[in-house]
Scaffold this motif. Structure first.
Motif, PDB file in Angstrom:
ATOM      1  N   ARG A  11       0.769  -1.035   0.060  1.00  0.00           N
ATOM      2  CA  ARG A  11       0.074   0.007  -0.060  1.00  0.00           C
ATOM      3  C   ARG A  11       1.162   1.248   0.071  1.00  0.00           C
ATOM      4  O   ARG A  11       1.631   1.588   0.858  1.00  0.00           O
ATOM      5  CB  ARG A  11      -1.037  -0.058   1.200  1.00  0.00           C
ATOM      6  N   THR A  12       0.536   2.126  -0.877  1.00  0.00           N
ATOM      7  CA  THR A  12       1.419   3.217  -0.992  1.00  0.00           C
ATOM      8  C   THR A  12       0.463   4.373  -1.093  1.00  0.00           C
ATOM      9  O   THR A  12      -0.893   4.114  -1.277  1.00  0.00           O
ATOM     10  CB  THR A  12       2.168   3.294  -2.526  1.00  0.00           C
ATOM     11  N   PRO A  13       0.936   5.611  -0.542  1.00  0.00           N
ATOM     12  CA  PRO A  13      -0.083   6.941  -1.012  1.00  0.00           C
ATOM     13  C   PRO A  13      -0.644   7.054  -1.975  1.00  0.00           C
ATOM     14  O   PRO A  13      -1.798   7.220  -2.120  1.00  0.00           O
ATOM     15  CB  PRO A  13       0.692   7.884  -0.355  1.00  0.00           C
ATOM     16  N   GLN A  16      -3.533   4.244  -2.407  1.00  0.00           N
ATOM     17  CA  GLN A  16      -4.676   4.358  -1.397  1.00  0.00           C
ATOM     18  C   GLN A  16      -5.497   5.603  -1.998  1.00  0.00           C
ATOM     19  O   GLN A  16      -6.438   5.557  -2.139  1.00  0.00           O
ATOM     20  CB  GLN A  16      -3.809   5.176  -0.021  1.00  0.00           C
ATOM     21  N   LYS A  17      -4.701   6.663  -2.626  1.00  0.00           N
ATOM     22  CA  LYS A  17      -5.597   7.617  -3.275  1.00  0.00           C
ATOM     23  C   LYS A  17      -6.573   6.956  -4.416  1.00  0.00           C
ATOM     24  O   LYS A  17      -7.525   7.391  -4.742  1.00  0.00           O
ATOM     25  CB  LYS A  17      -4.796   8.855  -3.650  1.00  0.00           C
ATOM     26  N   HIS A  23     -13.469   4.053  -5.035  1.00  0.00           N
ATOM     27  CA  HIS A  23     -14.479   3.926  -4.334  1.00  0.00           C
ATOM     28  C   HIS A  23     -15.680   5.033  -4.475  1.00  0.00           C
ATOM     29  O   HIS A  23     -16.854   4.471  -4.462  1.00  0.00           O
ATOM     30  CB  HIS A  23     -14.042   3.555  -2.708  1.00  0.00           C
ATOM     31  N   ALA A  24     -15.220   6.014  -4.459  1.00  0.00           N
ATOM     32  CA  ALA A  24     -16.229   7.480  -4.403  1.00  0.00           C
ATOM     33  C   ALA A  24     -16.767   6.982  -5.828  1.00  0.00           C
ATOM     34  O   ALA A  24     -18.196   7.232  -6.036  1.00  0.00           O
ATOM     35  CB  ALA A  24     -15.333   8.599  -4.295  1.00  0.00           C
TER      36      ALA A  24
END
Length: 177
Positions: A11-13, A16-17, A23-24
């Protein structure tokens, strides 16, 4: 060629973004489609779940209640209520099962098939309106991405990865509140 298991990426930033944005976007799309489906389907005096049941029976053919429940991801009692409503309206019929005299097979009636086809054609017409201005390659790529995401999500659901307690506040029995 055999497929070898791959380790998940760390998992990297950035990942994650991307996951948050996906998801949104998916949440917005699902929410809009749920309301669209409800508004379009319910004007025919059936629920979205009843329409999904018709869809399964049209696409897969006759089946037992348990198979329909599994396809809809509903418990058997809820499926029975869905089928009862469809049967009262003349869209589904119960017939003796050809393999087990004690069992009942569910089959969509010609009226149920006609209703499903009408609803489905209206929903597809709406899709045409949405995609008609897209480049065909973009549309094909978007469709492929959605199919892959759906397959991956289904695989996780079927394997039990996406199920379990609904929140940390849930009890060990998985029940909340």
């Amino acid at each position: 060629m055999t497929k070898t298991a791959t380790k998940p990426l760390p998992r990297t930033p950035s990942l994650q973004k991307e996951a948050e944005a996906l998801h949104a976007a998916v949440s917005d799309l699902v929410r809009i489609y749920q309301f669209r489906d409800r508004d379009k389907i319910c004007c025919y005096d059936i629920s979205v779940t009843q329409c999904y049941a018709l869809e399964v029976l049209v696409e897969r053919g006759p089946c037992r209640s348990q198979a329909l429940a599994e396809a809809l991801r509903l418990d058997k009692s809820t499926t029975t209520r869905v089928v009862d409503a469809l049967a009262r309206k003349g869209y589904v019929e119960r017939l003796p099962d050809s393999e087990d005299a004690r069992a009942v097979s569910l089959r969509v009636t010609s009226e149920g098939r006609t209703l499903y086809e009408r609803i489905n054609s209206e929903l597809i017409a709406q899709q045409i309106d949405l995609i008609q201005d897209l480049d065909p390659d973009v549309c094909a790529a978007a469709t492929e991405i959605l199919k892959r995401l759906a397959r991956a999500a289904k695989a996780r659901f079927v394997s039990g990865v996406s199920v379990g307690s609904c929140a940390p506040a849930c009890g060990t029995d998985g029940k909340c509140g």
